[in-house]
Design an enzyme around this catalytic site. Structure first.
Site, PDB file in Angstrom:
ATOM      1  N   ASN A   1       0.833  -1.198   0.000  1.00  0.00           N
ATOM      2  CA  ASN A   1       0.000   0.000   0.000  1.00  0.00           C
ATOM      3  C   ASN A   1       0.870   1.251   0.000  1.00  0.00           C
ATOM      4  OD1 ASN A   1       0.570  -0.832   2.710  1.00  0.00           O
ATOM      5  ND2 ASN A   1      -1.089   0.413   3.510  1.00  0.00           N
TER       6      ASN A   1
ATOM      7  N   GLU B   1      -3.266  -4.685  -2.804  1.00  0.00           N
ATOM      8  CA  GLU B   1      -3.865  -5.593  -3.793  1.00  0.00           C
ATOM      9  C   GLU B   1      -3.936  -4.927  -5.159  1.00  0.00           C
ATOM     10  OE1 GLU B   1      -4.935  -4.825  -0.762  1.00  0.00           O
ATOM     11  OE2 GLU B   1      -6.405  -6.265  -0.019  1.00  0.00           O
TER      12      GLU B   1
ATOM     13  N   CYS C   1     -10.541  -4.598   0.820  1.00  0.00           N
ATOM     14  CA  CYS C   1     -11.597  -3.571   0.884  1.00  0.00           C
ATOM     15  C   CYS C   1     -12.550  -3.713  -0.307  1.00  0.00           C
ATOM     16  CB  CYS C   1     -10.971  -2.178   0.916  1.00  0.00           C
ATOM     17  SG  CYS C   1     -10.431  -1.575  -0.696  1.00  0.00           S
TER      18      CYS C   1
ATOM     19  N   CYS D   1     -11.096  -2.809  -3.841  1.00  0.00           N
ATOM     20  CA  CYS D   1     -10.246  -3.886  -4.368  1.00  0.00           C
ATOM     21  C   CYS D   1     -11.091  -5.063  -4.849  1.00  0.00           C
ATOM     22  CB  CYS D   1      -9.243  -4.350  -3.319  1.00  0.00           C
ATOM     23  SG  CYS D   1      -7.939  -3.141  -3.032  1.00  0.00           S
TER      24      CYS D   1
HETATM   25  N1  THU Z   1      -5.288  -1.315   2.677  1.00  0.00           N
HETATM   26  C1  THU Z   1      -4.764  -2.227   1.796  1.00  0.00           C
HETATM   27  O1  THU Z   1      -3.642  -2.060   1.298  1.00  0.00           O
HETATM   28  N2  THU Z   1      -5.517  -3.299   1.492  1.00  0.00           N
HETATM   29  C2  THU Z   1      -6.754  -3.555   1.992  1.00  0.00           C
HETATM   30  O2  THU Z   1      -7.380  -4.523   1.609  1.00  0.00           O
HETATM   31  C3  THU Z   1      -7.338  -2.672   3.009  1.00  0.00           C
HETATM   32  C4  THU Z   1      -6.601  -1.430   3.258  1.00  0.00           C
HETATM   33  C5  THU Z   1      -4.480  -0.152   3.023  1.00  0.00           C
HETATM   34  C6  THU Z   1      -5.022   1.150   2.507  1.00  0.00           C
HETATM   35  C7  THU Z   1      -4.442   2.123   3.506  1.00  0.00           C
HETATM   36  O3  THU Z   1      -3.126   2.440   3.102  1.00  0.00           O
HETATM   37  C8  THU Z   1      -4.353   1.327   4.787  1.00  0.00           C
HETATM   38  O4  THU Z   1      -4.410  -0.031   4.414  1.00  0.00           O
HETATM   39  C9  THU Z   1      -5.460   1.630   5.786  1.00  0.00           C
HETATM   40  O5  THU Z   1      -6.707   1.509   5.214  1.00  0.00           O
END
Ligand code: THU
Length: 133
Positions: free
Chosen positions: A42, A54, A85, A88
């Site tokens: 992320n 993702e 989320c 995604c």
């Molecule tokens: N995040 C992800 O990388 N993947 C997910 O499935 C949920 C959330 C990240 C986005 C943000 O940088 C942090 O986690 C908090 O939401």
């Protein structure tokens, strides 16, 4: 492909996460139908734009020429396994409605889900403009 191997790869990718705002680091690895592996982490921003691990992995795969993603492995630092989320899920839906999603933690515990579990009765490319004049 061995799930533990993929989890280790996602754990390595997570180390590159840029998450100074949420402090929630996530790593992912997308497996393409030809066996190609594409990692992601992320990446946040001070104006609270953010990209999930993702999506970074999926977009890396597609922009490298992969046509289909068959599996994605996601690792967070949460002991409780944390699913992708909603945004995604919809991105995953576009490229494979039968995608296998492995959610894992740093202890390498994991659970295998499908996109059908996470996004039932979904809207996809085949629903677009159906039934319109
Ligand atoms: N995040 C992800 O990388 N993947 C997910 O499935 C949920 C959330 C990240 C986005 C943000 O940088 C942090 O986690 C908090 O939401």
């Amino acid at each position: 492909m061995d799930t533990r191997f993929l989890i280790n790869k996602a754990i390595e990718a997570r180390k590159k996460a840029y998450a100074p705002y949420s402090r929630h680091k996530v790593g992912a690895v997308a497996v393409a139908s030809d066996g190609g592996l594409y990692t992601g982490c992320n990446i946040e921003n001070c104006v609270f734009l953010g990209e999930c691990a993702e999506r970074v992995a999926i977009y890396k795969a597609l922009s490298s020429g992969a046509k289909k993603i068959v599996k994605i492995v996601v690792v967070t630092g949460n002991k409780k396994l944390s699913p992708p989320c909603g945004i995604c899920r919809q991105v995953m839906r576009e490229f494979n409605p039968k995608l296998e999603i492995v959610v894992a933690n740093l202890q390498k515990e994991f659970k295998i889900l499908t996109l059908q579990d996470l996004l039932p009765y979904s809207f996809g490319p085949d629903s677009f403009r159906l039934g319109q004049d």
